[in-house]
Design a protein around this motif. Structure first.
Motif, short mmCIF file in Angstrom:
data_model
loop_
_atom_site.label_atom_id
_atom_site.label_comp_id
_atom_site.label_asym_id
_atom_site.label_seq_id
_atom_site.Cartn_x
_atom_site.Cartn_y
_atom_site.Cartn_z
N VAL A 102 0.85 -1.19 0.00
CA VAL A 102 0.00 0.00 0.00
C VAL A 102 0.89 1.24 0.00
O VAL A 102 1.34 1.70 1.05
N PRO A 103 1.20 1.78 -1.19
CA PRO A 103 1.97 3.03 -1.24
C PRO A 103 1.17 4.19 -0.69
O PRO A 103 -0.06 4.15 -0.66
N PRO A 104 1.83 5.24 -0.26
CA PRO A 104 1.13 6.40 0.31
C PRO A 104 0.45 7.25 -0.76
O PRO A 104 0.75 7.16 -1.94
N ARG A 105 -0.47 8.08 -0.31
CA ARG A 105 -1.08 9.09 -1.18
C ARG A 105 -0.14 10.28 -1.29
O ARG A 105 0.48 10.69 -0.30
N ILE A 106 -0.06 10.83 -2.48
CA ILE A 106 0.83 11.96 -2.75
C ILE A 106 0.01 13.15 -3.21
O ILE A 106 -0.86 13.03 -4.08
N LEU A 107 0.27 14.31 -2.62
CA LEU A 107 -0.30 15.57 -3.07
C LEU A 107 0.82 16.37 -3.73
O LEU A 107 1.79 16.73 -3.06
N GLU A 124 1.95 8.01 -12.62
CA GLU A 124 1.11 6.90 -13.08
C GLU A 124 1.96 5.77 -13.64
O GLU A 124 1.68 4.58 -13.42
N LYS A 125 3.02 6.12 -14.35
CA LYS A 125 3.94 5.12 -14.88
C LYS A 125 4.62 4.34 -13.75
O LYS A 125 4.91 3.14 -13.88
N LEU A 126 4.84 5.02 -12.63
CA LEU A 126 5.47 4.40 -11.47
C LEU A 126 4.47 3.70 -10.56
O LEU A 126 4.84 3.14 -9.52
N GLY A 127 3.19 3.73 -10.93
CA GLY A 127 2.17 3.04 -10.15
C GLY A 127 1.83 3.70 -8.83
O GLY A 127 1.45 3.03 -7.88
N LEU A 128 1.92 5.03 -8.77
CA LEU A 128 1.68 5.75 -7.52
C LEU A 128 0.38 6.55 -7.57
O LEU A 128 -0.02 7.06 -8.62
N ARG A 129 -0.26 6.66 -6.41
CA ARG A 129 -1.51 7.42 -6.29
C ARG A 129 -1.17 8.88 -6.02
O ARG A 129 -0.50 9.20 -5.04
N VAL A 130 -1.64 9.77 -6.88
CA VAL A 130 -1.29 11.18 -6.74
C VAL A 130 -2.49 12.06 -7.05
O VAL A 130 -3.31 11.75 -7.91
N HIS A 131 -2.60 13.15 -6.29
CA HIS A 131 -3.54 14.23 -6.61
C HIS A 131 -2.70 15.43 -6.99
O HIS A 131 -1.92 15.94 -6.18
N GLY A 132 -2.82 15.88 -8.24
CA GLY A 132 -2.06 17.04 -8.69
C GLY A 132 -2.90 18.29 -8.69
O GLY A 132 -4.08 18.26 -9.05
N ALA A 240 8.80 9.11 -5.21
CA ALA A 240 8.73 7.68 -5.50
C ALA A 240 9.63 6.88 -4.58
O ALA A 240 9.26 5.79 -4.12
N ARG A 241 10.82 7.41 -4.31
CA ARG A 241 11.73 6.68 -3.42
C ARG A 241 11.14 6.57 -2.01
O ARG A 241 11.22 5.52 -1.37
N VAL A 242 10.54 7.66 -1.54
CA VAL A 242 9.88 7.63 -0.23
C VAL A 242 8.72 6.66 -0.25
O VAL A 242 8.52 5.86 0.67
N ALA A 243 7.95 6.70 -1.34
CA ALA A 243 6.73 5.89 -1.43
C ALA A 243 7.00 4.40 -1.49
O ALA A 243 6.19 3.60 -1.00
N TYR A 244 8.13 4.00 -2.05
CA TYR A 244 8.42 2.58 -2.22
C TYR A 244 9.44 2.04 -1.21
O TYR A 244 9.90 0.91 -1.34
N THR A 245 9.77 2.85 -0.21
CA THR A 245 10.61 2.38 0.89
C THR A 245 9.73 2.09 2.09
O THR A 245 8.85 2.88 2.43
N SER A 246 9.96 0.95 2.74
CA SER A 246 9.14 0.54 3.89
C SER A 246 9.19 1.57 5.01
O SER A 246 10.23 2.18 5.27
N THR A 272 14.86 10.34 6.84
CA THR A 272 13.41 10.22 6.81
C THR A 272 13.02 8.75 6.66
O THR A 272 13.70 8.00 5.96
N ARG A 273 11.94 8.35 7.29
CA ARG A 273 11.42 7.00 7.10
C ARG A 273 10.66 6.89 5.78
O ARG A 273 10.10 7.87 5.30
N GLY A 274 10.65 5.67 5.22
CA GLY A 274 9.82 5.41 4.07
C GLY A 274 8.35 5.43 4.44
O GLY A 274 7.98 5.56 5.61
N MET A 275 7.48 5.27 3.44
CA MET A 275 6.04 5.37 3.65
C MET A 275 5.27 4.14 3.18
O MET A 275 4.05 4.10 3.29
N LEU A 276 5.96 3.13 2.65
CA LEU A 276 5.26 1.96 2.13
C LEU A 276 4.90 0.99 3.25
O LEU A 276 5.69 0.73 4.15
N ARG A 277 3.70 0.43 3.18
CA ARG A 277 3.27 -0.61 4.11
C ARG A 277 2.87 -1.84 3.32
O ARG A 277 2.32 -1.74 2.22
#
Length: 291
Positions: A102-107, A124-132, A240-246, A272-277
């Motif tokens: 479960v990657p994090p939500r990105i604003l 989107e290519k990286l498979g991440l949820r984002v609100h721009g 992306a690096r933050v989102a895909y690090t545990s 900083t800690r990663g955000m992936l669960r």
């Protein structure tokens, strides 16, 4: 005859950056980086229109840089994925079935609508949820909290354009920067409501931004340590690096920025800690296209 929308370079800077003309007022031309998050102005006679041949050569170099960064990130992603599998195995997840992530939500709040669209495509290519959201840099401090309340993100990207204006002061003087003070004010506004660096991860800045001030304001990552220009898509790779690090792991700063086009001259940050669960069992709805 120059006009709005033309691609140009500047004689006084040895044609080092390609800009697009966004306005012409009397003898002054106002410019915006075509691939870099930089705004500038120049006397009319200092600006040279880019030839079609030079533009094609420029685009080829940019595409090579972006492809290289993407390939490096894919390599890192595979290493992160293998590490997660090893950890899952130790926790006996794999004995009971595959896990999901479960990657994090990105604003992503961007002062440039064109760059924002490019960044959204890469997310989107990286498979991440984002609100721009396109928001002018000067309006970010007032608009950021309602957006956070609406989206409920774990990662916030604040970017657009910036520039260090030598004629307005030393590099230590915040007033010598086009938009750094607005990025910093936006970061402080967020931190008053979300003080935890591992609760909400913030990237702030653009080309030549006042890195030290943005970090002091509360950003986890910022630009630009060496006051260099940063590429339009660099903030995406930070996210992306933050989102895909545990979330169980602290990230090495070098590992975070090394796959960006700008590198450590353009980007930096704090531990900083990663955000992936991860969770189990595997659920199809949690699958992501990036692999």
């Amino acid at each position: 005859m120059l006009k709005k929308g033309d691609l140009v370079t500047r004689y006084s800077y040895n044609h080092d950056v390609v800009f697009r003309i966004i306005d012409i007022q009397e003898d002054d031309v106002y410019l915006q980086g075509e691939e870099l998050r930089l705004k500038a102005d120049a006397p009319y006679e200092d600006v040279s229109k880019l030839s079609d041949r030079d533009y094609e050569a420029f685009k080829n170099v940019v595409e090579e840089q972006e492809d290289y960064s993407y390939r490096l990130f894919r390599q890192d992603y595979r290493l992160l994925k293998e590490a997660r599998k090893e950890k899952a195995s130790k926790h006996a997840y794999e004995k009971k079935g595959d896990y999901f992530q479960v990657p994090p939500r990105i604003l992503h709040i961007d002062g440039d609508s064109v760059f924002l669209k490019r960044c959204i495509r890469l997310y989107e290519k990286l498979g991440l949820r984002v609100h721009g959201q396109h928001v002018r840099e000067t309006e970010m401090p007032d608009k950021v909290l309602p957006l956070i309340e609406k989206v409920q993100p774990e990662i916030v990207i604040l970017t657009g354009h910036d520039a260090y204006l030598k004629g307005k002061g030393e590099k230590t003087d915040l007033q010598a920067y086009r938009y750094s003070r607005y990025y910093a004010e936006t970061v402080r506004t967020i931190r008053r409501q979300y003080p935890g660096f591992d609760q909400l991860v913030i990237f702030a800045g653009a080309c030549q931004s006042h890195f030290e001030h943005l970090i002091q304001a509360g950003a986890n990552f910022a630009s630009s340590p060496a006051r260099v220009n940063i590429h339009a898509i660099d903030p995406v790779y930070i996210a992306a690096r933050v989102a895909y690090t545990s979330f169980m792991e602290h990230m090495d700063i070098w590992q975070v920025v090394r796959n960006t086009v700008s590198g450590t001259d353009g980007l930096g940050g704090v531990e900083t800690r990663g955000m992936l669960r991860i969770g189990m069992p595997a659920i199809e709805d949690f699958s992501h296209s990036f692999s």
